[in-house]
Every structure is written in C-alpha cells, then in structure tokens.
Design an enzyme around this catalytic site. Sequence first.
Site, PDB file in Angstrom:
ATOM      1  N   GLY A  19       6.188 -35.072 -48.524  1.00  0.00           N
ATOM      2  CA  GLY A  19       4.895 -35.470 -47.968  1.00  0.00           C
ATOM      3  C   GLY A  19       4.836 -36.910 -47.500  1.00  0.00           C
ATOM      4  N   GLN A  20       6.002 -37.502 -47.236  1.00  0.00           N
ATOM      5  CA  GLN A  20       6.023 -38.905 -46.799  1.00  0.00           C
ATOM      6  C   GLN A  20       5.639 -39.010 -45.326  1.00  0.00           C
ATOM      7  OE1 GLN A  20       9.794 -40.899 -47.381  1.00  0.00           O
ATOM      8  NE2 GLN A  20       8.943 -42.906 -46.846  1.00  0.00           N
TER       9      GLN A  20
ATOM     10  N   ASP B  76      -5.093 -48.537 -50.164  1.00  0.00           N
ATOM     11  CA  ASP B  76      -4.851 -47.488 -49.175  1.00  0.00           C
ATOM     12  C   ASP B  76      -6.090 -47.333 -48.295  1.00  0.00           C
ATOM     13  OD1 ASP B  76      -2.685 -44.857 -49.164  1.00  0.00           O
ATOM     14  OD2 ASP B  76      -4.553 -44.675 -48.021  1.00  0.00           O
ATOM     15  N   ILE B  77      -5.844 -47.127 -47.002  1.00  0.00           N
ATOM     16  CA  ILE B  77      -6.940 -47.013 -46.030  1.00  0.00           C
ATOM     17  C   ILE B  77      -7.695 -45.683 -46.187  1.00  0.00           C
ATOM     18  CG2 ILE B  77      -5.681 -45.908 -44.123  1.00  0.00           C
ATOM     19  CD1 ILE B  77      -6.901 -48.089 -42.285  1.00  0.00           C
TER      20      ILE B  77
ATOM     21  N   HIS C  72       7.092 -46.811 -50.550  1.00  0.00           N
ATOM     22  CA  HIS C  72       5.831 -47.248 -51.161  1.00  0.00           C
ATOM     23  C   HIS C  72       5.519 -46.387 -52.369  1.00  0.00           C
ATOM     24  CE1 HIS C  72       4.957 -44.295 -47.984  1.00  0.00           C
ATOM     25  NE2 HIS C  72       3.948 -43.882 -48.722  1.00  0.00           N
TER      26      HIS C  72
ATOM     27  N   ASN D 252       6.096 -40.455 -52.417  1.00  0.00           N
ATOM     28  CA  ASN D 252       6.424 -39.290 -51.610  1.00  0.00           C
ATOM     29  C   ASN D 252       7.714 -39.607 -50.861  1.00  0.00           C
ATOM     30  OD1 ASN D 252       4.025 -38.017 -52.409  1.00  0.00           O
ATOM     31  ND2 ASN D 252       2.876 -39.043 -50.795  1.00  0.00           N
TER      32      ASN D 252
HETATM   33  P1  AMP Z   1       2.710 -41.268 -47.593  1.00  0.00           P
HETATM   34  O1  AMP Z   1       2.052 -40.006 -47.107  1.00  0.00           O
HETATM   35  O2  AMP Z   1       3.194 -41.179 -48.998  1.00  0.00           O
HETATM   36  O3  AMP Z   1       3.741 -41.774 -46.628  1.00  0.00           O
HETATM   37  O4  AMP Z   1       1.543 -42.337 -47.671  1.00  0.00           O
HETATM   38  C1  AMP Z   1       1.217 -43.215 -46.639  1.00  0.00           C
HETATM   39  C2  AMP Z   1      -0.100 -43.838 -47.011  1.00  0.00           C
HETATM   40  O5  AMP Z   1      -0.335 -44.957 -46.191  1.00  0.00           O
HETATM   41  C3  AMP Z   1      -1.307 -42.902 -46.839  1.00  0.00           C
HETATM   42  O6  AMP Z   1      -1.963 -42.735 -48.085  1.00  0.00           O
HETATM   43  C4  AMP Z   1      -2.169 -43.627 -45.818  1.00  0.00           C
HETATM   44  O7  AMP Z   1      -3.551 -43.484 -46.059  1.00  0.00           O
HETATM   45  C5  AMP Z   1      -1.706 -45.068 -45.988  1.00  0.00           C
HETATM   46  N1  AMP Z   1      -1.905 -45.928 -44.841  1.00  0.00           N
HETATM   47  C6  AMP Z   1      -1.536 -45.688 -43.560  1.00  0.00           C
HETATM   48  N2  AMP Z   1      -1.890 -46.714 -42.770  1.00  0.00           N
HETATM   49  C7  AMP Z   1      -2.478 -47.628 -43.572  1.00  0.00           C
HETATM   50  C8  AMP Z   1      -3.065 -48.910 -43.352  1.00  0.00           C
HETATM   51  N3  AMP Z   1      -3.097 -49.470 -42.133  1.00  0.00           N
HETATM   52  N4  AMP Z   1      -3.576 -49.572 -44.407  1.00  0.00           N
HETATM   53  C9  AMP Z   1      -3.553 -49.022 -45.644  1.00  0.00           C
HETATM   54  N5  AMP Z   1      -3.021 -47.827 -45.917  1.00  0.00           N
HETATM   55  C10 AMP Z   1      -2.494 -47.127 -44.891  1.00  0.00           C
END
Ligand code: AMP
Length: 113
Positions: free
Chosen positions: A92-93, A30-31, A99, A86
Amino acid sequence: MSETIFSKIIRREVPAEIVYEDDQCLAFRDIDPQAPTHVLIIPKEPIRSLSELEEEHQALAGHLLLTAAKVAADLGLDSGYRLVTNCGKEGGQAVDHLHFHLLGGRAMQWPPG
Ligand code: AMP
C-alpha cells in the site's frame, strides 16, 4: 531515485506541519490523517522503502524508530500508538520515500485492512 513530494517538504518547497527535525530525519503531520494524531517520520536521505535499507543504514534505521517513540511521547500518546510502514505495491505504499506512519489518539483495530 526520482524525486517525491517528501524531498520538497524536506527542502521547505512544499509546506508541512513539522513536529520534529534533526540532521537525519523529519516528522510532520500527514495531510490526510487516519487518526487524531497521524505523523510521518522520514529520513532526509531519499531511501525508497524499508526493503531498500542496506547494512550502512543500520544506525539510521534505529534512529528513525527512536525518533518515532520520542515524537509519540512528545505528542502525549501515553495510552499507546501504532507505527506502520507500507512497503511496495501490495503493502500500500503510495510515496516512494521511506516513511513510518505514527498513528494515535484512538483505539486501533486488528487486522489492518
Ligand atoms: P503511503 O501510502 O504509506 O505511501 O503513505 C503516504 C502518506 O503521505 C499518505 O498518508 C498521504 O496522506 C501522505 N502525504 C502525501 N502528501 C503529503 C503532504 N504533502 N503532506 C503530508 N502528508 C502527505
């Protein structure tokens, strides 16, 4: 469905630190990590969320869970970890591509926020 950033990561159009890949799924860091280890496990098929899974996805759903456990073991999360998805607005998605968050490397709290 409309495309998300995760489809671009699958196609290597956006960089990511990939820790596991096979023909059905991808796992990458995760970023914005919320724990010392924070990996996302995603299907390559662009399913929007857990609530969009159909009967036809039964094997894929199981594969994603087994992959999460495998990645956790490979990353040395021997003391335990948390797997979260989520789902939808109140869940919270933020990214509309199914994912699972694999979180580890610290003690988790309960209840989650
Ligand atoms: P959610 O809030 O459950 O939809 O989680 C989405 C996740 O994607 C968050 O934890 C973000 O930090 C992660 N995310 C978004 N863009 C990227 C990216 N380019 N590379 C890695 N993780 C990402």
